[in-house]
Scaffold this active site. Sequence first.
Site, short mmCIF file in Angstrom:
data_model
loop_
_atom_site.label_atom_id
_atom_site.label_comp_id
_atom_site.label_asym_id
_atom_site.label_seq_id
_atom_site.Cartn_x
_atom_site.Cartn_y
_atom_site.Cartn_z
CB VAL A 75 22.10 -18.23 44.34
CG1 VAL A 75 21.27 -18.42 45.61
CG2 VAL A 75 21.19 -18.17 43.12
CB CYS A 76 21.52 -12.62 43.76
SG CYS A 76 22.32 -12.28 42.17
CB VAL A 77 17.39 -11.74 41.15
CG1 VAL A 77 16.37 -11.79 40.01
CG2 VAL A 77 16.70 -11.46 42.48
N GLY A 79 22.52 -12.91 39.20
CA GLY A 79 23.96 -13.15 39.20
C GLY A 79 24.84 -11.94 39.44
CG MET A 103 17.14 -17.63 42.50
SD MET A 103 17.49 -19.29 43.16
CE MET A 103 15.84 -20.01 43.18
#
Length: 374
Positions: A75-77, A79, A103
């Site tokens: 996961v990141c901010v 995708g 997220m």
Amino acid sequence: MSNTDIEASEVARRVTADDAEDLFVLDVRNEDDYEEWPIPESRNLPIYDELLDHDFSGLEDHLDDLPEDEEIAVVCVGGVTSARAAEFLREQGFDAKSIPDGMNSWGRVHREYELTDLDGVVQVVRPGTGCVSYLVHDSGEAVVVDPSQYLDHYLGAADERDLEIVGVADTHAHADHVSGARRLAGELDVPYYLHGEDVAALDRVTELADGDAIEVGERELTVRHTPGHTPGSVSFEFGDALLSGDTLFLRSVGRPDLEDSSEDAVRTAASRLFESLDELTDLDDGTVVLPGHFSDEEVRPLATELGELKAESTNELLSYVEDGDEEAFVETIVESLADEPANYNEIKQINWGEEQPGDDVEELELGPNNCAAN
């Protein structure tokens, strides 16, 4: 969905289930972002900036720290960098997938829990924001309490149970998330209920007062005015259940500074909150408290008998109420208030009817839950 992706809703199911399946959540955001708002049980490898430049050296250096026999959800901010990291990991032989929209999608997840010991109550939890809402029902009719702006979750929950939504209520004017209550009530042409002291500039509101009752089939939601978090905060009694909104949480109480943060105003609101909680603690010990928020509690559904809350030491502020120590209660709140919820002033203006939601309405409420008095 691509077989290289894993939805945030699936991650939520697997990290919160009692019989959780093996899933390793790898968060590649910067450390500050991770510390502020993580997925439970996730691990942080702060290589976001490197991944933006297609630099995989930081990830490669930590391959030995990753499980070879578990599925990895990255996961990141939003995708993008997580998709790059997941692809690189798959090339190294790992079973890695990316969470689309990162997220942002985690903040939109809703999970339903049927409260089997309480006839006619469905709890809807947003694990990414700490918000909790409810569908209470009887004899084919339902009232939605504290819905988010994602209305399909409530319409779907009602349809699955063959229920007609006959009303929508907010326990108070929220400051941490955009309420979907007025819009849901408008779309269904049913009453929207809110206490008169929180109405502000809103129209088409059925104003609540202490002692009122909202009919749900053959039963009623009884209104208790419990001010403190906001002037118009209410709690709802429904049989043995107490939908306590932001008045009483399982480990804390609602913070009293989001209407006016001046010290005098906070002290006054905290005293009102003390009085409200004092009244609630007089209810039967078997009353099941259903809060409007949670922090890191792992119990699902979020439900605890009032007698247990009073007997345990996990809610310090409630213990002051039990001891009749209003001074300690107020001082503890004043001295320990955390940062305000993100964008709370703008969210308040929307929920009060003083501003119209813009294109960024979904982004406004993303982030950690800070509605409790710590």
